[in-house]
Design a protein around this motif. Sequence first.
Motif, PDB file in Angstrom:
ATOM      1  N   ALA A  52      12.840  16.273 -31.279  1.00  0.00           N
ATOM      2  CA  ALA A  52      12.444  16.834 -29.980  1.00  0.00           C
ATOM      3  C   ALA A  52      12.889  15.910 -28.844  1.00  0.00           C
ATOM      4  O   ALA A  52      13.351  16.386 -27.795  1.00  0.00           O
ATOM      5  CB  ALA A  52      10.929  17.050 -29.940  1.00  0.00           C
TER       6      ALA A  52
ATOM      7  N   ASN B  97      16.673  16.313 -28.447  1.00  0.00           N
ATOM      8  CA  ASN B  97      16.974  17.600 -27.796  1.00  0.00           C
ATOM      9  C   ASN B  97      16.667  17.553 -26.300  1.00  0.00           C
ATOM     10  O   ASN B  97      17.457  18.032 -25.486  1.00  0.00           O
ATOM     11  CB  ASN B  97      16.202  18.745 -28.453  1.00  0.00           C
ATOM     12  N   SER B  98      15.526  16.994 -25.952  1.00  0.00           N
ATOM     13  CA  SER B  98      15.160  16.896 -24.541  1.00  0.00           C
ATOM     14  C   SER B  98      16.153  16.024 -23.779  1.00  0.00           C
ATOM     15  O   SER B  98      16.536  16.340 -22.649  1.00  0.00           O
ATOM     16  CB  SER B  98      13.752  16.312 -24.388  1.00  0.00           C
TER      17      SER B  98
ATOM     18  N   ASN C 268      19.261  17.848 -23.143  1.00  0.00           N
ATOM     19  CA  ASN C 268      19.047  18.903 -22.147  1.00  0.00           C
ATOM     20  C   ASN C 268      18.703  18.370 -20.766  1.00  0.00           C
ATOM     21  O   ASN C 268      18.255  19.123 -19.898  1.00  0.00           O
ATOM     22  CB  ASN C 268      17.968  19.873 -22.634  1.00  0.00           C
TER      23      ASN C 268
ATOM     24  N   SER D  57      16.603  15.522 -19.812  1.00  0.00           N
ATOM     25  CA  SER D  57      15.457  14.650 -19.534  1.00  0.00           C
ATOM     26  C   SER D  57      15.927  13.201 -19.506  1.00  0.00           C
ATOM     27  O   SER D  57      16.786  12.801 -20.292  1.00  0.00           O
ATOM     28  CB  SER D  57      14.376  14.805 -20.609  1.00  0.00           C
TER      29      SER D  57
ATOM     30  N   LEU E 246      11.032  10.688 -20.803  1.00  0.00           N
ATOM     31  CA  LEU E 246      10.669  10.796 -22.216  1.00  0.00           C
ATOM     32  C   LEU E 246       9.722   9.683 -22.645  1.00  0.00           C
ATOM     33  O   LEU E 246       8.793   9.910 -23.419  1.00  0.00           O
ATOM     34  CB  LEU E 246      11.933  10.803 -23.078  1.00  0.00           C
TER      35      LEU E 246
ATOM     36  N   GLU F 211       6.352  10.713 -21.399  1.00  0.00           N
ATOM     37  CA  GLU F 211       5.853  11.898 -22.113  1.00  0.00           C
ATOM     38  C   GLU F 211       5.380  11.551 -23.529  1.00  0.00           C
ATOM     39  O   GLU F 211       4.364  12.058 -23.996  1.00  0.00           O
ATOM     40  CB  GLU F 211       6.949  12.956 -22.194  1.00  0.00           C
TER      41      GLU F 211
END
Length: 89
Positions: free
Chosen positions: A55, A58-59, A62, A64, A69, A72
Amino acid sequence: MKYINANKVLPENLIVEIQKYVQGETLYIPKPETRRRKWGTSSGGRRMLDHRNEAIRNSFRNGSSIQQLAEEYYLSTETIKKIAYSHKQ
């Protein structure tokens, strides 16, 4: 780890041989390398971290940022970099 009395599971001649080296002590006998499991495979912890790391990758792909991150996922920016730039798919 549970304790097992050697007298109940080992032949007497093997116990005599072991007693040449150790008497009255607790002795750990590890599993053969082929029977060992990797960390987290039994508990599901490894699978959980693999999903989290995917994840994160992927973030990052895309858009981020490393800092976003880190905040998060409550990880350091260095840890996020290691995950984001790893080649695992």
